[in-house]
Design an enzyme around this catalytic site. Sequence first.
Site, PDB file in Angstrom:
ATOM      1  NE  ARG A 179      -3.594  -2.360   0.170  1.00  0.00           N
ATOM      2  CZ  ARG A 179      -3.389  -3.531  -0.339  1.00  0.00           C
ATOM      3  NH1 ARG A 179      -2.265  -3.730  -0.811  1.00  0.00           N
ATOM      4  NH2 ARG A 179      -4.475  -4.524  -0.096  1.00  0.00           N
ATOM      5  CB  SER A 247      -9.441  -1.745   3.296  1.00  0.00           C
ATOM      6  OG  SER A 247     -10.130  -3.062   3.007  1.00  0.00           O
ATOM      7  CD  GLU A 348      -5.689   0.729   2.420  1.00  0.00           C
ATOM      8  OE1 GLU A 348      -5.878   1.091   1.134  1.00  0.00           O
ATOM      9  OE2 GLU A 348      -6.084  -0.403   2.751  1.00  0.00           O
TER      10      GLU A 348
END
Length: 354
Positions: A179, A247, A348
């Site tokens: 990520r 998410s 995120e």
Amino acid sequence: MVDGHSGLTTCSHGSQTTVVHVTAPSFASLTTLRVGGTPAAAYECTSAEQLADTVARLDRAGTPLLVVGGGSNLLVADGELDLAAVLVRNEGITLDDDLRLRIQAGTEWDAVVAYAVEHGLGGIEALSGIPGSAGATPVQNVGAYGSEIADVLTRVRLWNRETGVDEWVPAESLDLAYRYSNLKFTRRAVVLEIELQLQDTDLSIPLRHLGGERVPLAKARESVLETRRAKGMVLDAADYDTWSAGSFFTNPVVPSAVADEIEAEVGEERMPRFPAGDGQEKLSAAWLIERAGCHRGFPGEDAPARLSTKHTLALTNRGQARAADIADLARRVQDQVRGAFGVELHPEPVWVGL
């Protein structure tokens, strides 16, 4: 202050700019969380050249800006914002004889996956249903079910805001990791196009949610979409459980000794834990959230922002939430996981003005 009108501007590469006088859209209409205030000005760019030109012009003027693609990874503050929104709307997919896809940054990502599957090209089928635009995929190295964009990304076309150069750079230069890329949380460049190397194949990559099984591409795509729908991770305007940024937290990476301590403390067999190299392990953020007492639907039916009733890793807007409600819920979940396990969860989405 942003020097601009309140209308939406359609940009053109060169010396002239055509202005279409309509009200600048709110970030609530531009993001999948459906929260956020109104930019001082908005610029819609329908080609890579327009996008580069617009960002260059705003940078020269010293105007703060936010580049917005699909809006699936943004949490933007409410109210009137002293910045310009640059809307990435350049779309298109081309396929060459070597099975390389070149994709304009504003192309809907799931449309790219559908195109690949329809043409018998494997490598990204596990990334079906991920919201947002193609240009965002290398920025945070999107991934799911054992696959990530780094597996197929060959190069990226960038507008380098520091040097003023329109350039293709190899994927290796982006420091892609879980990520992460060196584009994330920086203003150094804007993605204009991406290039992927896919494979002529009948079968998918090994799919983690199917125990590593390889299945026909179309079946793989539908299986991933079905799994994501069950978790509320496929956008549906009628379902508040999908009014989210997907998410919300990355899976934390901790020393193996810490993972051992958590597993012993919880007292459950088969705690989700995966080797991450150098004596580190990646844990499941969703598992930690649940074991810290944040159940599905947390904190309760009256809250404007809640954890999804389908998946605890999604923070959702129940129709009336403000950006501050989402941020407060995120901090509350972080506090509970930190208090229970001493583990820090990292969001995120990019937070703007919060």
